[in-house]
Design a protein around this motif. Structure first.
Motif, mmCIF file in Angstrom:
data_model
loop_
_atom_site.group_PDB
_atom_site.id
_atom_site.type_symbol
_atom_site.label_atom_id
_atom_site.label_comp_id
_atom_site.label_asym_id
_atom_site.label_seq_id
_atom_site.Cartn_x
_atom_site.Cartn_y
_atom_site.Cartn_z
ATOM 1 N N PRO A 92 -7.738 -21.724 -5.165
ATOM 2 C CA PRO A 92 -7.526 -20.322 -5.546
ATOM 3 C C PRO A 92 -8.654 -19.383 -5.135
ATOM 4 C CG PRO A 92 -6.922 -21.777 -7.353
ATOM 5 C CD PRO A 92 -7.610 -22.619 -6.333
ATOM 6 N N GLN A 93 -9.896 -19.875 -5.105
ATOM 7 C CA GLN A 93 -11.000 -19.004 -4.701
ATOM 8 C C GLN A 93 -10.769 -18.445 -3.301
ATOM 9 O OE1 GLN A 93 -15.702 -19.418 -4.920
ATOM 10 N NE2 GLN A 93 -14.902 -20.837 -3.389
ATOM 11 N N ALA A 94 -10.338 -19.307 -2.396
ATOM 12 C CA ALA A 94 -10.075 -18.883 -1.020
ATOM 13 C C ALA A 94 -8.650 -18.399 -0.833
ATOM 14 C CB ALA A 94 -10.342 -20.046 -0.067
ATOM 15 N N ASN A 95 -7.770 -18.751 -1.785
ATOM 16 C CA ASN A 95 -6.335 -18.505 -1.653
ATOM 17 C C ASN A 95 -5.822 -19.115 -0.350
ATOM 18 O OD1 ASN A 95 -3.857 -17.610 -2.592
ATOM 19 N ND2 ASN A 95 -4.043 -15.611 -1.622
ATOM 20 N N LYS A 96 -6.274 -20.341 -0.080
ATOM 21 C CA LYS A 96 -5.881 -21.068 1.127
ATOM 22 C C LYS A 96 -5.447 -22.478 0.764
ATOM 23 C CE LYS A 96 -8.365 -18.517 4.721
ATOM 24 N NZ LYS A 96 -8.725 -17.334 3.968
ATOM 25 N N CYS A 97 -4.697 -23.098 1.676
ATOM 26 C CA CYS A 97 -4.077 -24.390 1.436
ATOM 27 C C CYS A 97 -4.859 -25.531 2.062
ATOM 28 C CB CYS A 97 -2.659 -24.392 2.015
ATOM 29 S SG CYS A 97 -1.428 -23.540 0.997
ATOM 30 N N LEU A 98 -4.780 -26.704 1.411
ATOM 31 C CA LEU A 98 -5.297 -27.917 2.024
ATOM 32 C C LEU A 98 -4.454 -28.214 3.261
ATOM 33 C CD1 LEU A 98 -7.351 -30.263 1.628
ATOM 34 C CD2 LEU A 98 -5.501 -31.513 0.487
ATOM 35 N N ASP A 99 -5.124 -28.474 4.388
ATOM 36 C CA ASP A 99 -4.476 -28.444 5.697
ATOM 37 C C ASP A 99 -4.996 -29.601 6.552
ATOM 38 O OD1 ASP A 99 -3.294 -26.203 7.936
ATOM 39 O OD2 ASP A 99 -4.935 -27.452 8.695
ATOM 40 N N VAL A 100 -4.097 -30.216 7.346
ATOM 41 C CA VAL A 100 -4.497 -31.246 8.304
ATOM 42 C C VAL A 100 -4.887 -30.556 9.607
ATOM 43 C CG1 VAL A 100 -3.806 -33.318 9.544
ATOM 44 C CG2 VAL A 100 -2.910 -32.882 7.244
ATOM 45 N N THR A 101 -6.129 -30.696 10.012
ATOM 46 C CA THR A 101 -6.641 -29.996 11.193
ATOM 47 C C THR A 101 -5.787 -30.276 12.418
ATOM 48 O OG1 THR A 101 -8.885 -30.140 10.307
ATOM 49 C CG2 THR A 101 -8.662 -29.672 12.658
ATOM 50 N N GLY A 102 -5.392 -29.206 13.089
ATOM 51 C CA GLY A 102 -4.665 -29.331 14.338
ATOM 52 C C GLY A 102 -3.301 -29.944 14.226
ATOM 53 N N ASN A 103 -2.779 -30.068 12.994
ATOM 54 C CA ASN A 103 -1.457 -30.659 12.788
ATOM 55 C C ASN A 103 -1.371 -32.060 13.391
ATOM 56 O OD1 ASN A 103 1.150 -30.563 11.714
ATOM 57 N ND2 ASN A 103 2.043 -29.780 13.608
ATOM 58 N N SER A 104 -2.509 -32.757 13.392
ATOM 59 C CA SER A 104 -2.571 -34.094 13.982
ATOM 60 C C SER A 104 -2.434 -35.157 12.906
ATOM 61 C CB SER A 104 -3.907 -34.291 14.709
ATOM 62 O OG SER A 104 -4.065 -35.642 15.097
#
Length: 412
Positions: A377-389
């Motif tokens: 919530p601090q960043a309002n961003k999602c946990l993400d797999v780098t480069g969709n790899s």
């Protein structure tokens, strides 16, 4: 008591909370997967003889008028305006009367009603808070289910914070509102949104369930399981987020006031707010297990190393302790005795995540949404797999939420 109501009574004991909020835009629906291990900390299904009083170990009846909103009612104690109906409901009744010569801010009161709270008897910090109710119709009616910070006596309003789970004003029969009030964003400047039934249906025609899912730095509102807004500290424009502390519950039916306007000749009295149940569940029992994502692979602590700064990556699921995560009611996600952490407390796209000593900072707060996002919530961003790899060892990061497969996770 109907079979539907008996079933609901049994389910209430098993219900649990989604202590999280979705950062995705648009309307989401709370699914059964949201129901994780949790504790029912407050439940009132209002069973009792017709005409009897509400349970005084749970609720206090407030008395008096309210000049602040220019409401017209006088809130009474006893059972004249708040009583059980013998069918498993609390009925709050607004009447056009003044049986005891009550005096209001505008002179002799014209109406009576009731307002109940749990102050000093029950409060919660985070959880799933819901009420199933049927609201009244009519110009000037103002039913509400809401919460105030338990520190209101020392810090005052709006510094205490206010979470309006549901408000309706009679001139909008198809719409309810959910709102936050706090220092610098109170009254008409509150932060919130409305939700309308489709096809012009009126909320007064049936029971509906109004709820919030409340987690550290995140609150989401729903009606009948449909999520219609999510709020985080980013929504209060740098002002104090006043909602990471205990709150108590309030139910009331106001008559008139600045927002709804006064009743008129079309308003029928008595008017009733019928409450079927009020329930609060918390995530005292954390969920645990693997967190699966892209290509069915798991969130993994590299080399099962518990040292601070160890990368968190995507890897084939193998059932080891490096992939055994617990999601707690404090907003943390933990493995190997440490917390999932945004490196350096960063908020920019591409900031990596790591394992680190749990320290209570916003870099270690996460919200697991019904849309299967894991949001910082601090960043309002999602946990993400780098480069969709989906390759083993691909580092995980935070990134602007996109709804992509590389940001979707199944917990447990």
């Amino acid at each position: 008591m109907t079979s539907h109501r008996l079933l609901r009574r049994c389910l209430l004991a098993a219900l649990s909370a989604t202590l999280v909020a979705s950062a995705a835009t648009g309307v989401a629906r709370a699914e059964p997967s949201d129901v994780a291990a949790a504790a029912v900390t407050f439940s009132d299904t209002f069973d009792g003889a017709a005409g009897s009083a509400v349970n005084s170990s749970r609720w206090t009846l407030e008395t008096g008028d309210n000049v602040n909103n220019h409401e017209r009612q006088y809130y009474t104690s006893g059972t004249n305006n708040a009583a059980l109906d013998g069918q498993g409901h609390l009925v709050i009744t607004a009447k056009k009367e003044n049986p005891a010569n009550y005096q209001c801010w505008y002179g002799t009161c014209q109406y009576t009603s009731a307002r109940l709270n749990t102050s000093g008897k029950f409060s919660a910090q985070y959880g799933h808070v819901e009420a199933r109710m049927k609201i009244p119709r009519g110009q000037g009616m103002w039913p509400a289910f809401w919460m105030l910070g338990t520190d209101i006596g020392s810090v005052g309003w709006p510094n205490s914070g206010e979470i309006d789970v549901m408000e309706n004003v009679g001139f909008e029969p198809s719409t309810v509102h959910g709102t936050l009030h706090g220092p610098g964003y109170s009254g008409s400047a509150g932060v919130g949104a409305g939700y309308s039934l489709p096809g012009g249906q009126a909320f007064a025609d049936a029971f509906h369930t109004f709820a919030v899912d409340w987690a550290p730095n995140s609150i989401k509102w729903s009606v009948d399981g449909v999520v219609y807004q999510t709020r985080t500290p980013a929504d209060v424009s740098g002002k104090t987020w006043a909602f990471n502390k205990p709150f108590f519950l309030i139910l009331n039916l106001a008559v008139g006031g600045y927002w709804p306007g006064d009743p008129n000749s079309s308003t029928a009295f008595p008017a009733q707010l019928v409450v079927d149940s009020v329930t609060v569940t918390t995530g005292d029992a954390p969920t645990g297990g693997a967190i699966r994502g892209l290509a069915g692979k798991c969130v993994d602590v590299a080399a099962a190393n518990s040292a601070n700064g160890t990368p968190v990556q995507l890897y084939d699921c193998n059932g080891t302790s490096a992939q055994n995560w617990t999601v707690g009611s404090d907003g943390t996600i933990r493995a190997l005795g440490k917390c999932l952490d945004v490196t350096g407390g960063g908020t920019a796209d591409g900031t990596t995540v790591q394992l680190y000593d749990c320290n209570g900072t916003a870099a270690q707060k996460w919200a697991v949404s019904s849309a299967n996002d894991i949001v910082n919530p601090q960043a309002n961003k999602c946990l993400d797999v780098t480069g969709n790899s989906s390759a083993n060892g691909t580092r995980l990061q935070i990134w602007t939420c996109s709804g992509g497969a590389n940001q979707k996770w199944t917990v447990g």
